[in-house]
Write a protein that holds these residues in place. Structure first.
Motif, PDB file in Angstrom:
ATOM      1  N   ASN A   1       5.210  15.021 -10.759  1.00 27.27           N
ATOM      2  CA  ASN A   1       5.635  15.027 -12.156  1.00 27.27           C
ATOM      3  C   ASN A   1       4.886  16.095 -12.943  1.00 27.27           C
ATOM      4  OD1 ASN A   1       7.156  13.971 -14.346  1.00 27.27           O
ATOM      5  ND2 ASN A   1       5.316  12.903 -15.061  1.00 27.27           N
ATOM      6  N   GLN A   2       3.560  16.274 -12.650  1.00 29.22           N
ATOM      7  CA  GLN A   2       2.782  17.316 -13.313  1.00 29.22           C
ATOM      8  C   GLN A   2       3.304  18.699 -12.950  1.00 29.22           C
ATOM      9  OE1 GLN A   2      -1.223  16.505 -12.100  1.00 29.22           O
ATOM     10  NE2 GLN A   2      -1.465  14.710 -13.462  1.00 29.22           N
ATOM     11  N   LYS A   3       3.656  18.887 -11.675  1.00 32.58           N
ATOM     12  CA  LYS A   3       4.205  20.173 -11.258  1.00 32.58           C
ATOM     13  C   LYS A   3       5.523  20.464 -11.965  1.00 32.58           C
ATOM     14  CE  LYS A   3       3.918  21.785  -7.193  1.00 32.58           C
ATOM     15  NZ  LYS A   3       4.072  22.025  -5.729  1.00 32.58           N
ATOM     16  N   VAL A   4       6.335  19.451 -12.108  1.00 36.68           N
ATOM     17  CA  VAL A   4       7.619  19.633 -12.803  1.00 36.68           C
ATOM     18  C   VAL A   4       7.389  20.007 -14.260  1.00 36.68           C
ATOM     19  CG1 VAL A   4       9.697  18.435 -13.608  1.00 36.68           C
ATOM     20  CG2 VAL A   4       8.922  18.141 -11.247  1.00 36.68           C
TER      21      VAL A   4
ATOM     22  N   HIS B   1       0.827  -1.215   0.000  1.00 40.46           N
ATOM     23  CA  HIS B   1       0.000   0.000   0.000  1.00 40.46           C
ATOM     24  C   HIS B   1       0.859   1.262   0.000  1.00 40.46           C
ATOM     25  CE1 HIS B   1      -3.259   2.768   0.939  1.00 40.46           C
ATOM     26  NE2 HIS B   1      -2.526   3.219   1.968  1.00 40.46           N
ATOM     27  N   GLY B   2       1.959   1.203   0.727  1.00 41.64           N
ATOM     28  CA  GLY B   2       2.834   2.374   0.794  1.00 41.64           C
ATOM     29  C   GLY B   2       3.392   2.746  -0.563  1.00 41.64           C
TER      30      GLY B   2
ATOM     31  N   GLY C   1       1.150   7.631  -6.545  1.00 37.52           N
ATOM     32  CA  GLY C   1       0.251   8.767  -6.810  1.00 37.52           C
ATOM     33  C   GLY C   1       0.941  10.088  -6.530  1.00 37.52           C
ATOM     34  N   ARG C   2       1.679  10.126  -5.466  1.00 35.98           N
ATOM     35  CA  ARG C   2       2.413  11.355  -5.125  1.00 35.98           C
ATOM     36  C   ARG C   2       3.424  11.699  -6.209  1.00 35.98           C
ATOM     37  NH1 ARG C   2       2.148  16.183  -2.725  1.00 35.98           N
ATOM     38  NH2 ARG C   2       4.193  16.828  -1.878  1.00 35.98           N
TER      39      ARG C   2
END
Length: 396
Positions: free
Chosen positions: A315-318, A302-303, A309-310
């Motif tokens: 990646n989108q922010k980058v 689960h971790g 997801g994080r």
């Protein structure tokens, strides 16, 4: 009455008569005696006394002659010498000039051997803590021996069979006879000057005690002890022991045995490498399997899915930040291009060719431009440069 009773003699006359009598009558004398007060002079000459229980005589052996003696005399040694009687008139003394010298027997050589061994042993030259270990993989092996003896041939054959990667470096020398000890020492000194020598073998094949005696000389033992790398002594056969054996880091019974001791066996090296390779392969397989299991467990945990997801969000922010950077860089580049075009236009306005087309002329005299009327030299021609050609003016 004596033969000179009819007249008086001077001391010189008497001395020279005795000198003539002794030197003519004892030109070839074979004499046995015990050496005492032996002195090896810095000139290389030997000075000593020969004695027995009732008398003694001084002796001299010049450097050119004692170089042929295979052993070094010591006090107390009995020797047999051959020479002639000489008289030194200024002192009224006589002595024997020795041409040849031999020990009175094998026992005398053993006596000299034991005395030198004890002397060097007392100095600590043979101490066990001074012995150096042999290298496991010697890549350069020095050899001090005769270049034409059986010993060098045997050692080369063994080295090629056991460890052909080793480079053999021969420092040739005499191993018996006149000047052998000095030749051995010089060969070792030359070898010591070589770089990257890992180990050295010094030795020869078998022979009599007289043949092997050069390896019992003090100068040879001290040179062995001073070598900058380990030395293996291999003199004669297994039953032969020399002073060199005690001075060396290791004694081998024969030259062939010395090369066996110095070189590793390549077949054993190959077997060991194959064994290590097999062990290493198994070790790597275990590591890969264990880490694969850990990775599989981690990916399906689960971790890890939360981290996944994080990572997408980051990646989108980058990507967004990268687009902003690229846009700003493009605008900066456009401004720079515009500025460069402006500078090019300004530079072009000062182009000499364009100015000349407007009717201006360049004046030069003596390969130099004339910038004012005061600098124009009279009596010398000058050149007018137009945009489409040049005109030379005589200026007489």
């Amino acid at each position: 009455m004596g033969i000179f009773a009819d007249r008086k003699l001077t001391v010189s006359e008497l001395t020279y008569s005795i000198k003539r009598f002794l030197e003519e009558g004892f030109q070839d004398v074979l004499l046995e005696g015990e050496i005492s007060n032996f002195k090896d002079h810095v000139s290389g000459h030997w000075y000593f006394t020969l004695k027995d229980s009732s008398a003694q005589i001084n002796g001299t052996m010049w450097k050119s002659l004692n170089a042929g003696v295979f052993f070094r005399p010591v006090d107390g040694m009995k020797v047999v010498v051959q020479g002639r009687i000489s008289v030194y008139a200024p002192r009224g003394t006589y002595a024997i000039d020795v041409r040849k010298m031999l020990p009175a027997g094998v026992g005398e050589l053993q006596l000299a051997f034991d005395r030198l061994k004890q002397k060097l042993e007392d100095e600590g030259l043979f101490d066990a803590d001074k012995k150096r270990p042999l290298p496991e993989l010697p890549l350069r092996i020095g050899i001090v021996t005769a270049p034409d003896g059986a010993a060098i041939s045997d050692m080369v054959t063994i080295a090629r069979r056991r460890f052909p990667l080793a480079e053999l470096l021969l420092s040739p020398c005499k191993v018996q006879g006149e000047g052998a000890a000095q030749s051995i020492v010089m060969a070792m000194k030359l070898l010591a000057m070589e770089k990257s020598i890992d180990v050295a073998i010094i030795g020869r094949g078998g022979g009599s005690i007289e043949d092997l005696w050069a390896f019992n000389e003090e100068i040879v033992a001290r040179q062995i002890a001073s070598m900058p790398f380990p030395v293996v002594s291999a003199v004669g056969h297994e039953v032969d022991y020399t002073i060199a054996d005690y001075a060396a880091d290791l004694r081998a019974p024969t030259p062939s045995a010395a090369m066996e001791l110095v070189t590793p066996d390549r077949t054993k090296i190959i077997k060991n490498l194959l064994s290590v390779g097999t062990m290493f392969d198994g070790y790597l397989e275990d590591i890969i399997y264990n880490n694969r299991q850990k990775l599989h467990h981690f990916v399906h945990s689960h971790g890890f899915r939360s981290i996944e997801g994080r990572l997408r969000f980051l990646n989108q922010k980058v990507d967004s930040a990268a687009q902003k950077v690229f846009f700003a860089a493009d605008r900066k580049f456009d401004r720079i291009k515009h500025r460069v075009k402006q500078l090019e236009a300004r530079i072009g306005a000062f182009d000499a060719a364009k100015i000349q087309k407007k009717g201006f002329v360049l004046v030069s005299q003596g390969n130099k431009f004339v910038t004012s009327a005061n600098r124009l030299l009279t009596g010398e021609p000058f050149l007018l440069k137009f945009h489409d050609g040049e005109v030379k003016i005589p200026n007489e």
